[in-house]
Design a protein around this motif. Structure first.
Motif, PDB file in Angstrom:
ATOM      1  N   THR A   1      15.917  22.773  34.440  1.00 47.40           N
ATOM      2  CA  THR A   1      16.943  23.405  33.629  1.00 47.40           C
ATOM      3  C   THR A   1      17.977  22.344  33.310  1.00 47.40           C
ATOM      4  O   THR A   1      18.420  21.618  34.200  1.00 47.40           O
ATOM      5  CB  THR A   1      17.617  24.571  34.373  1.00 47.40           C
ATOM      6  OG1 THR A   1      16.618  25.534  34.740  1.00 47.40           O
ATOM      7  CG2 THR A   1      18.669  25.254  33.505  1.00 47.40           C
TER       8      THR A   1
ATOM      9  N   PRO B   1      26.216  29.422  27.373  1.00 45.20           N
ATOM     10  CA  PRO B   1      24.768  29.537  27.597  1.00 45.20           C
ATOM     11  C   PRO B   1      23.956  29.939  26.380  1.00 45.20           C
ATOM     12  O   PRO B   1      22.726  29.867  26.411  1.00 45.20           O
ATOM     13  CB  PRO B   1      24.677  30.607  28.683  1.00 45.20           C
ATOM     14  CG  PRO B   1      25.889  31.466  28.459  1.00 45.20           C
ATOM     15  CD  PRO B   1      26.970  30.529  27.997  1.00 45.20           C
TER      16      PRO B   1
ATOM     17  N   THR C   1      20.089  31.514  26.124  1.00 50.35           N
ATOM     18  CA  THR C   1      19.415  31.550  27.420  1.00 50.35           C
ATOM     19  C   THR C   1      19.649  32.876  28.134  1.00 50.35           C
ATOM     20  O   THR C   1      18.848  33.260  28.993  1.00 50.35           O
ATOM     21  CB  THR C   1      19.876  30.391  28.321  1.00 50.35           C
ATOM     22  OG1 THR C   1      21.297  30.448  28.491  1.00 50.35           O
ATOM     23  CG2 THR C   1      19.475  29.053  27.728  1.00 50.35           C
TER      24      THR C   1
ATOM     25  N   GLN D   1      20.423  30.324  36.159  1.00 47.77           N
ATOM     26  CA  GLN D   1      19.264  30.261  35.259  1.00 47.77           C
ATOM     27  C   GLN D   1      18.018  29.850  36.033  1.00 47.77           C
ATOM     28  O   GLN D   1      16.944  30.454  35.885  1.00 47.77           O
ATOM     29  CB  GLN D   1      19.522  29.263  34.132  1.00 47.77           C
ATOM     30  CG  GLN D   1      20.608  29.683  33.168  1.00 47.77           C
ATOM     31  CD  GLN D   1      20.570  28.918  31.866  1.00 47.77           C
ATOM     32  OE1 GLN D   1      19.525  28.456  31.433  1.00 47.77           O
ATOM     33  NE2 GLN D   1      21.716  28.803  31.215  1.00 47.77           N
TER      34      GLN D   1
ATOM     35  N   TYR E   1      26.538  31.869  32.331  1.00 47.46           N
ATOM     36  CA  TYR E   1      25.197  31.868  32.932  1.00 47.46           C
ATOM     37  C   TYR E   1      24.862  30.438  33.331  1.00 47.46           C
ATOM     38  O   TYR E   1      24.202  29.716  32.601  1.00 47.46           O
ATOM     39  CB  TYR E   1      24.206  32.417  31.894  1.00 47.46           C
ATOM     40  CG  TYR E   1      22.785  32.643  32.340  1.00 47.46           C
ATOM     41  CD1 TYR E   1      22.460  33.089  33.622  1.00 47.46           C
ATOM     42  CD2 TYR E   1      21.730  32.422  31.441  1.00 47.46           C
ATOM     43  CE1 TYR E   1      21.143  33.293  33.997  1.00 47.46           C
ATOM     44  CE2 TYR E   1      20.413  32.641  31.802  1.00 47.46           C
ATOM     45  CZ  TYR E   1      20.124  33.072  33.081  1.00 47.46           C
ATOM     46  OH  TYR E   1      18.809  33.286  33.455  1.00 47.46           O
TER      47      TYR E   1
ATOM     48  N   CYS F   1      15.641  26.115  29.963  1.00 48.37           N
ATOM     49  CA  CYS F   1      15.275  26.484  31.339  1.00 48.37           C
ATOM     50  C   CYS F   1      13.772  26.724  31.325  1.00 48.37           C
ATOM     51  O   CYS F   1      13.311  27.678  30.693  1.00 48.37           O
ATOM     52  CB  CYS F   1      16.048  27.727  31.762  1.00 48.37           C
ATOM     53  SG  CYS F   1      15.568  28.412  33.360  1.00 48.37           S
TER      54      CYS F   1
END
Length: 385
Positions: A344, A89, A92, A245, A240, A329
């Motif tokens: 996202t 991720p 983010t 998200q 994640y 996102c």
């Protein structure tokens, strides 16, 4: 005969019409799936990826926002979304960390966004608000890591569980030696210009290896100058997924859509500050427009352009890119034309299958794909409106 006809046929006719309407709605939803429509575009930036989407490990969640007077409802559409399919991720994770830091500030009467502090052993004196702005404006790693010291990994992970957002695991800081150190450093807090107090550190749980699909990637990786043959193991990295998200984003943009216990505990002033931080472009936060162009942290729609973004467009988002994976996102809003939606998406661009070699197709494939994806979704929603 006419009376008999009414008694016998009308209920059947009603049933037939109702069934037809319901089946027609289901069929229409399927036939007009906006992601499928967008991904069938002839735009070369999309075609390059969609000719082999599994190679790029594409995952997309799009939310259509439908307003009816004072009510709001969502229509979610997915492509390749799977919480059990791992992707890294990157930055983010800074979004929920910033939000949870604001929640913790709320629980301490001596703290606010303007409170000055420094991390023990760190030479930088700053404020919580300043660090949150830096996280969103230029994705500052040091700003994120200071908030990790403030929170601790266990508290961050507990925050996901308490809000029933979805699976996630934050195990390490970003781009520093000993990133996965489980003992945080204390914060020195200024109570006033001359008085300080110490916020104690925390000792956190050691991360357990993740058991997910795609947790080992590629054919090799570099350690220093040495190329190691074999897959790169992400099992102790941050986790994640797209679903989580998107859940964090929805709770910030539309908190009223969730039960009180599933919302983030932010004051109206804090939420307003956060929303402004999320949409700010670097020049508005005091950074050089030459070094940090408007789309520096905005991949959707404008990522492959260095031109200024239109004033009527607001993108509330957090991007991340590392290890060949790009993710964005975002809640995208056009105040001029009344368009709004959430999306996202993540994509892996590592053609040689080697990690840590800094040979990733960010500029050639990844960012152009996300930019085109955002633009196509925007045009679709503009036409629908």
């Amino acid at each position: 005969m006419r009376t008999h006809f009414k008694k016998v046929i009308n209920p059947l006719l009603f049933s037939f019409i109702l069934t037809g309407l319901l089946s027609g709605c289901a069929s229409t939803t399927s036939e007009t799936d906006p992601i499928k429509k967008v991904l069938s575009s002839n735009d070369i930036r999309i075609r390059t990826v969609m000719d082999n989407p599994s190679l790029y490990e594409v995952q997309i969640r799009f939310t259509r926002i439908i307003r009816d007077n004072d009510s709001v409802r969502f229509e979610d559409f997915d492509f390749g979304v799977d919480s059990q399919q791992y992707f890294y991720p990157a930055s983010t994770v800074k979004f929920p960390i910033a939000v949870l830091a604001m929640e913790k500030i709320n629980r301490n009467k001596y703290l606010n966004l303007d409170t000055r502090f420094y991390v023990e052993g760190d030479s930088v004196e700053t404020t919580f608000g300043r660090e949150i702005i830096k996280i969103f404006a230029v994705s500052d790693n040091d700003a994120n890591n200071r908030l990790v010291e403030f929170l601790g990994q266990d508290a961050i992970n507990a925050g996901f569980r308490e809000k029933n957002i979805g699976p996630a695991r934050i195990s390490h800081r970003l781009s520093v030696p000993e990133a996965d150190e489980i003992t945080t450093r204390p914060l020195v807090i200024y109570l006033n210009d001359s008085t300080t107090t110490l916020l104690p550190n925390s000792v956190n749980s050691s991360p357990k290896p993740l058991n997910l699909e795609g947790i080992k990637k590629g054919r090799g990786y570099y350690e220093g100058d040495s190329l190691i043959q074999g897959s790169f193991d992400f099992s102790k990295k941050n986790y994640y997924p797209v679903t989580t998200q998107h859940g964090v984003l929805k709770r910030i943009i539309f908190p009223e859509m969730y039960a009180e216990g599933e919302r983030f505990d932010l004051s109206p002033a804090q939420r307003s500050f956060l929303l402004n931080a999320m949409k700010v472009v670097p020049r508005e936060a005091g950074y050089s427009a030459e070094d940090y162009y408007d789309s520096y942290g905005k991949f959707f729609m404008y990522g492959d352009s260095k031109e200024p973004m239109p004033a009527h467009m607001s993108i509330y988002n957090k991007v991340g890119y590392a290890y060949g994976t790009l993710t964005d996102c975002a809640y995208i809003k056009d105040d001029k034309n009344g368009v709004e939606f959430m999306v996202t998406a993540t994509i892996l661009v590592n053609a040689d299958g080697v990690f840590n070699d800094n040979e990733y197709e960010y500029e050639e494939v990844g960012i152009p794909f996300l930019s085109a994806l955002g633009s196509e979704l925007y045009r679709l929603e503009l036409k629908r409106n």
